[in-house]
Design a protein around this motif. Structure first.
Motif, PDB file in Angstrom:
ATOM      1  N   VAL A  50      26.436  11.366  -7.572  1.00 37.53           N
ATOM      2  CA  VAL A  50      27.250  11.612  -6.389  1.00 37.53           C
ATOM      3  C   VAL A  50      26.691  10.823  -5.218  1.00 37.53           C
ATOM      4  CG1 VAL A  50      28.211  13.378  -4.868  1.00 37.53           C
ATOM      5  CG2 VAL A  50      27.657  13.959  -7.242  1.00 37.53           C
ATOM      6  N   GLY A  51      27.596  10.277  -4.412  1.00 37.23           N
ATOM      7  CA  GLY A  51      27.208   9.605  -3.174  1.00 37.23           C
ATOM      8  C   GLY A  51      28.096  10.047  -2.037  1.00 37.23           C
ATOM      9  N   VAL A  52      27.567  10.025  -0.820  1.00 37.12           N
ATOM     10  CA  VAL A  52      28.306  10.452   0.365  1.00 37.12           C
ATOM     11  C   VAL A  52      28.242   9.365   1.420  1.00 37.12           C
ATOM     12  CG1 VAL A  52      28.518  12.203   2.173  1.00 37.12           C
ATOM     13  CG2 VAL A  52      27.737  12.862  -0.104  1.00 37.12           C
ATOM     14  N   GLY A  53      29.381   9.135   2.093  1.00 39.57           N
ATOM     15  CA  GLY A  53      29.431   8.197   3.214  1.00 39.57           C
ATOM     16  C   GLY A  53      30.154   8.836   4.375  1.00 39.57           C
ATOM     17  N   THR A  54      29.679   8.569   5.592  1.00 35.23           N
ATOM     18  CA  THR A  54      30.289   9.127   6.800  1.00 35.23           C
ATOM     19  C   THR A  54      31.053   8.052   7.547  1.00 35.23           C
ATOM     20  OG1 THR A  54      28.492  10.734   7.011  1.00 35.23           O
ATOM     21  CG2 THR A  54      29.809  10.319   8.978  1.00 35.23           C
ATOM     22  N   ARG A  55      32.253   8.393   8.013  1.00 35.82           N
ATOM     23  CA  ARG A  55      33.032   7.438   8.807  1.00 35.82           C
ATOM     24  C   ARG A  55      32.360   7.260  10.162  1.00 35.82           C
ATOM     25  NH1 ARG A  55      39.230   8.561  10.481  1.00 35.82           N
ATOM     26  NH2 ARG A  55      38.238  10.175  11.750  1.00 35.82           N
ATOM     27  N   ALA A  56      32.059   6.021  10.505  1.00 38.06           N
ATOM     28  CA  ALA A  56      31.453   5.729  11.796  1.00 38.06           C
ATOM     29  C   ALA A  56      32.503   5.875  12.896  1.00 38.06           C
ATOM     30  CB  ALA A  56      30.888   4.310  11.798  1.00 38.06           C
ATOM     31  N   PRO A  57      32.089   6.241  14.123  1.00 40.67           N
ATOM     32  CA  PRO A  57      33.054   6.318  15.235  1.00 40.67           C
ATOM     33  C   PRO A  57      33.801   5.002  15.394  1.00 40.67           C
ATOM     34  CG  PRO A  57      30.946   7.279  15.867  1.00 40.67           C
ATOM     35  CD  PRO A  57      30.731   6.637  14.529  1.00 40.67           C
TER      36      PRO A  57
END
Length: 493
Positions: free
Chosen positions: A449-456
């Motif tokens: 599993v991998g997670v990425g966050t949307r940058a502003p």
């Protein structure tokens, strides 16, 4: 401020007060929807963030809906911003948006009906000047849905010229021009008939299978309100459809009408009516005129007008009904095309559409998780593809059961699943992922599993790419750390 229509890059005129007016030409290409959204983002950078997101969403919906149905493959998009207000205009500019054949069923009649349906669905205004169809709306910082323009407020877009706008009751002339919906045309027709044909009561009626109900009413004699009605078997209109005269200056002199039940409810001296037919060829209702007074034979001279009214209203009704059918069929086809048959989840196409458009409605923080099974190939090779399919279905069930209501889940293909986690900052997303790992492990399902966050200011596609890289890093750790640490995937129940 001058607006110049551009066939290539945007032509912009920026005034000294910071207002922006830009027009761009969009070809029918796969990237036209995100390009339209980027134009909004680029040319109105000073807007409130929520207003800009709303503008991007509206442009995405309008361009995304209109492009697939455009015969010439090009749209004109206009973005005008001043202060806290954004005006959005989409013009198809085809010169063929409606074929004025004088009868329903022209080659492009379905396209005009589709645009009318889009206008109602998206809460924007629409018009057609014979050379192209225009959709427009204004958004402001006060929130709420797009605001239709006031009468005469159609945007100027050259070339070609935009329509002159619509009024709540545009009259028969506008009806003949076709730039109205069925609902608006009903009001326009009744106003025109009230001024033209000497009857004290006019109504657009609807036959619901049992009753005749007045939907739109202009009544100066009986006190009828919209929603009032009576039994269909008692009506004059049922007898008119069965062959009784459509124009009866002395209604009680016609035996069929004299014996109708409605004549005991209302004093009816004269009667005129014309049927309205739906797209299935069945009777939708009627345009009906009544008056307590008996009229002379000159009433019959209005027969051509009534026939024209019936034909035009039926044409508008049928086109809108056809548009609804087309929209439903297109929606069903899109759902089928964007659904993974094995798991019932969205597939990669549906996932991509989410990243391109709908994800814009989510504010930060938004995270994306990628879940990749570590043993699908082994299950397929050792136990057969039926076991592999069962593993995929069980994985989908586990993920569905442990995600929040607002989360979005898709099977991206093969052994990979994607999850959008709105309103989940990094720690919150990590907790959701921890629960997913635990639930999968409890069912004997090994996964990376991998997670990425949307940058502003970024988009979900970038977050997805980061999540994908993190998933592959997790997969390398899993292989290096405990190659045999999980139960056999295919054997798990």
């Amino acid at each position: 401020m001058t607006l110049t229509s551009a066939s290539g890059p945007a032509a912009v005129d920026v005034a000294t007060d910071g207002a922006v007016d830009v027009a761009v030409s969009l070809p029918a290409q796969p990237d036209s929807v995100p390009r339209a959204r980027q134009y909004v983002r680029r040319h109105v950078p000073g807007l409130d963030g929520e207003l800009r997101e709303r503008a991007e969403q509206v442009v995405t919906e309008l361009v995304g809906d209109l492009l697939p149905h455009h015969p010439d493959g090009r749209l004109l998009l206009r973005i005008a911003a001043r202060g806290g207000t954004v005006r959005l205009v989409v013009h198809d500019g085809s010169g063929r948006s409606r074929q004025r054949t004088g009868a329903p069923g022209g080659a492009f009649a379905w396209r005009w009906a589709l645009v009318v349906a889009m206008s109602d669905r998206h809460g924007v205004d629409a018009g057609d000047d014979g050379r192209g169809t225009t959709l427009w709306c204004e958004l402001d910082a006060g929130g709420g849905p797009p605001a239709p323009q006031p009468a005469g407020g159609a945007p100027a877009l050259a070339p070609p010229a935009a329509p002159a706008g619509r009024t709540p009751s545009p009259g028969l002339g506008a009806l003949l021009g076709g730039a109205v919906t069925f609902e608006q045309a009903c009001g326009a027709v009744l106003d025109h008939l009230r001024e033209t044909v000497p009857m004290g009561f006019w109504a657009i009626t609807r036959y619901d299978g049992h009753r005749q109900v007045s939907v739109h009413v202009r009544d100066e004699v009986y006190g009828t309100q919209p929603g009032d009605g009576h039994d269909w078997d008692a009506s004059f209109c049922k007898r008119m459809l069965a062959g009784a005269p459509a124009i009866a200056p002395d209604a009680m002199a016609v035996p069929a009408y004299a014996g109708a039940g409605v004549s005991r409810l209302l004093p009816i001296g004269s009667y005129v009516a014309v049927p309205l037919l739906g797209a299935d060829g069945r009777v939708f209702g009627t345009v009906c005129g009544l008056d307590p007074a008996v009229r002379d034979a000159s009433l019959t001279r209005h027969a051509p007008l009534l026939q024209l009214v019936g034909t035009l209203l039926s044409a508008l009704l049928q086109r809108e009904q056809l548009a609804v059918r087309l929209h439903r069929a297109a929606g069903e086809a899109r759902r089928e095309a964007e659904t993974d048959a094995l798991t019932g989840l969205a597939n990669r196409r549906g996932w991509q559409r989410l990243l391109d458009g709908a994800g814009q409605r989510w504010r930060d923080p938004v995270c994306v998780a990628v879940v990749d099974l570590d043993g699908l190939k082994r299950a397929n090779d050792t136990l057969g593809h039926a076991a592999g399919d069962d593993l995929l279905r069980r994985t989908a069930e586990v993920l569905r059961a442990h995600l929040r209501e607002q989360d979005v889940l898709a099977r991206l293909g093969g052994d990979e699943f994607g999850v959008v986690l709105p309103a989940a900052p990094g720690p919150g997303a990590e907790e959701v992922v921890r629960q997913l790992r635990s639930a999968l492990r409890a069912r004997g399902i090994a996964a990376s599993v991998g997670v990425g966050t949307r940058a502003p200011g970024g988009d979900l596609a970038e977050a997805w790419e980061r999540a994908d890289r993190a998933m592959y890093a997790d997969k390398r750790r899993n292989r290096a750390g405990s190659a045999g640490g999980h139960r056999d995937l295919g054997a798990a129940s």
